[in-house]
Motif scaffolding. Structure first.
Motif, short mmCIF file in Angstrom:
data_model
loop_
_atom_site.label_atom_id
_atom_site.label_comp_id
_atom_site.label_asym_id
_atom_site.label_seq_id
_atom_site.Cartn_x
_atom_site.Cartn_y
_atom_site.Cartn_z
N ARG A 221 0.86 -1.25 0.11
CA ARG A 221 0.08 -0.09 -0.09
C ARG A 221 1.01 1.30 -0.08
O ARG A 221 0.55 2.27 -0.91
N LEU A 222 2.09 1.32 0.91
CA LEU A 222 2.74 2.44 0.75
C LEU A 222 3.69 2.58 -0.37
O LEU A 222 3.80 3.60 -0.95
N LEU A 223 4.10 1.41 -0.89
CA LEU A 223 4.78 1.45 -2.21
C LEU A 223 3.78 1.87 -3.32
O LEU A 223 4.26 3.01 -4.13
N ARG A 224 2.85 1.57 -3.43
CA ARG A 224 1.73 2.36 -4.47
C ARG A 224 1.52 3.61 -4.24
O ARG A 224 1.51 4.30 -5.23
N ALA A 225 1.49 3.99 -3.07
CA ALA A 225 1.23 5.50 -2.78
C ALA A 225 2.22 6.38 -2.96
O ALA A 225 2.49 7.60 -2.78
N GLY A 226 3.64 5.74 -3.03
CA GLY A 226 4.91 6.61 -3.67
C GLY A 226 5.35 7.06 -2.18
O GLY A 226 6.32 8.09 -2.37
N VAL A 227 5.23 6.31 -1.17
CA VAL A 227 5.70 6.72 0.14
C VAL A 227 7.51 6.28 -0.01
O VAL A 227 7.75 5.23 -0.59
N HIS A 228 8.40 7.02 0.45
CA HIS A 228 9.79 6.92 0.19
C HIS A 228 9.99 5.51 0.83
O HIS A 228 10.06 5.45 2.00
N LYS A 229 10.54 4.51 0.13
CA LYS A 229 10.94 3.47 0.91
C LYS A 229 12.54 3.40 1.07
O LYS A 229 13.28 3.81 0.25
N VAL A 230 12.83 3.09 2.32
CA VAL A 230 14.37 3.08 2.62
C VAL A 230 15.14 1.66 2.35
O VAL A 230 15.90 1.55 1.77
N TRP A 231 14.35 0.68 2.90
CA TRP A 231 14.93 -0.65 2.81
C TRP A 231 13.83 -1.62 3.19
O TRP A 231 12.97 -1.49 3.89
N GLY A 232 13.90 -2.87 2.29
CA GLY A 232 12.80 -3.88 2.62
C GLY A 232 12.01 -3.90 1.07
O GLY A 232 12.34 -3.21 0.23
N PRO A 233 11.08 -5.04 1.29
CA PRO A 233 10.94 -5.88 2.20
C PRO A 233 11.99 -7.02 2.26
O PRO A 233 12.50 -7.45 1.35
N GLY A 234 12.11 -7.44 3.69
CA GLY A 234 12.97 -8.53 3.86
C GLY A 234 12.84 -9.03 5.03
O GLY A 234 11.91 -8.71 5.88
N GLY A 285 16.62 -12.05 0.96
CA GLY A 285 17.39 -11.66 -0.29
C GLY A 285 16.49 -11.04 -1.16
O GLY A 285 16.81 -10.71 -2.41
N THR A 286 15.63 -10.49 -0.54
CA THR A 286 14.59 -9.73 -1.48
C THR A 286 14.49 -8.16 -1.12
O THR A 286 14.15 -7.41 -2.08
N ALA A 287 15.54 -7.58 -0.13
CA ALA A 287 15.48 -6.25 0.15
C ALA A 287 16.66 -5.76 -0.79
O ALA A 287 17.66 -6.34 -1.34
N ASN A 288 16.69 -4.30 -1.06
CA ASN A 288 17.68 -3.64 -1.56
C ASN A 288 18.96 -3.59 -0.74
O ASN A 288 18.85 -3.78 0.44
N PRO A 289 20.03 -3.71 -1.58
CA PRO A 289 21.38 -3.92 -0.79
C PRO A 289 21.38 -2.63 0.38
O PRO A 289 21.00 -1.42 0.19
N VAL A 290 22.29 -3.00 1.55
CA VAL A 290 22.49 -2.07 2.57
C VAL A 290 23.52 -1.13 2.13
O VAL A 290 24.84 -1.51 2.32
N ASN A 291 23.38 -0.26 1.39
CA ASN A 291 24.55 0.66 0.90
C ASN A 291 24.77 2.02 1.76
O ASN A 291 24.11 1.89 2.74
N GLU A 292 25.78 2.84 1.39
CA GLU A 292 25.83 3.90 2.06
C GLU A 292 24.63 4.90 2.25
O GLU A 292 24.70 5.45 3.46
N LEU A 293 24.03 4.96 1.05
CA LEU A 293 22.86 5.76 1.20
C LEU A 293 21.95 5.27 2.06
O LEU A 293 21.15 5.95 2.90
#
Length: 312
Positions: A221-234, A285-293
């Motif tokens: 729901r949050l992804l569809r609404a364009g809320v900024h995702k930091v990390w996940g889902p995982g 293994g589904t979340a975006n990598p934990v990078n510096e950002l």
């Protein structure tokens, strides 16, 4: 170590410059229920929780963490803790007495080692709550809070010594050394975690969902609404809980989670996990990598409320 007198996490209170936008977010897409509002302060509950509220928003010029509130079993335990803290040189903001927020109760406030305001209370009236239904993707309760500290070891030792927290697990990184301590006051793996950060600030607030399906539906729901995702889902390794991190309108990180591990405290021994390993950061293994950002987004803004008690 101090005897454990805290029972659970009650609520996290935030001061926000754009009050209306924040209230719309938490009482809207995030899924909390506004139960009271007065003169630029609102109290938001989780439908599945007996706590009167789990988030308080206060309109203010500066963004800050107003306080973190914990429960105690009785007024006697509140008094005992206040006496112990005073004897231990901890700066009290108020003496034990009546709590003037929804549900009332008996409590007091004090500063932790980094200058955060902490509240402990007992005898708060339970809120009439309900069972969260299947596929209903709103928070059941407040799960845990994570704070950033510039001195990870000192903050951990302060919470152990003065408030009776116990260490559950530690995250370690080959370039950083110790990076996060997961701390508990019950069999729940953690109700608080302390992260190594460049300054004192809020890292994130975590909200428990009914189950995996509801967690994923809320994330979507949050992804569809364009809320900024930091990390996940995982799914984390330490704590074994799911995670989806988002930013609220003022850049505070908030998390949907579920299935946080319950420990056998008689047999549990803390582990040290290398979170440069992919499986430790995310078992699925589904979340975006934990990078510096991603790391910088969790540092948040320096807290302007350190050693300054909130006005209410």
């Amino acid at each position: 170590m101090t005897e454990r007198l805290l029972t659970h996490l009650r609520h996290v209170d935030l001061a926000v410059p754009d009050y209306d936008q924040q209230l719309d977010f938490y009482a809207g897409i995030w899924g909390l229920t506004k139960v009271a509002e007065d003169s630029g302060i609102s109290f938001l509950a989780a439908e599945g929780s007996p706590e009167q509220y789990i988030v308080r928003l206060r309109k203010a010029e500066d963004k800050r963490l107003d306080l973190i509130s914990y429960g105690a079993a009785s007024p006697a335990d509140v008094d005992t803790l206040a006496e112990q803290l005073l004897a231990g040189g901890v700066q009290l903001i108020s003496q034990p007495g009546k709590v003037d927020t929804p549900g009332g109760g008996y409590g007091f406030r004090f500063f932790d080692i980094d200058g955060r305001t902490i509240e402990v209370s007992a005898d708060v009236a339970a809120r009439q709550h309900r069972k969260i239904e299947e596929k209903e993707s709103i928070p059941v309760k407040l799960s845990h809070v994570v704070i950033n500290s510039p001195d990870l070891g000192a903050t951990k030792e302060w919470y152990e010594h003065h408030l009776g927290f116990r260490l559950s697990d530690t995250l370690w990184h080959p370039k950083m050394g110790e990076a996060m301590h997961f701390m508990r006051i019950s069999s729940q793996h953690h109700s608080m975690a302390i992260a190594q950060g460049p300054h004192t600030s809020l890292h994130h607030i975590s909200f428990e969902m009914r189950g995996i399906d509801e967690y994923m539906r809320g994330t979507g729901r949050l992804l569809r609404a364009g809320v900024h995702k930091v990390w996940g889902p995982g799914r984390h390794y330490a704590g074994d809980n799911t995670f989806s991190y988002f930013h609220d309108p003022h850049g505070n990180t908030v998390e949907y989670t579920t299935e946080l591990e319950q420990l056998d405290e008689d047999t549990w021994h803390p582990h040290v996990y290398d979170f440069s390993t992919d499986e430790v950061s995310d078992q699925w293994g589904t979340a975006n990598p934990v990078n510096e950002l991603v790391a910088k987004e969790s540092f948040n803004d320096p807290d302007r409320g350190c050693f300054i008690a909130p006005p209410v």
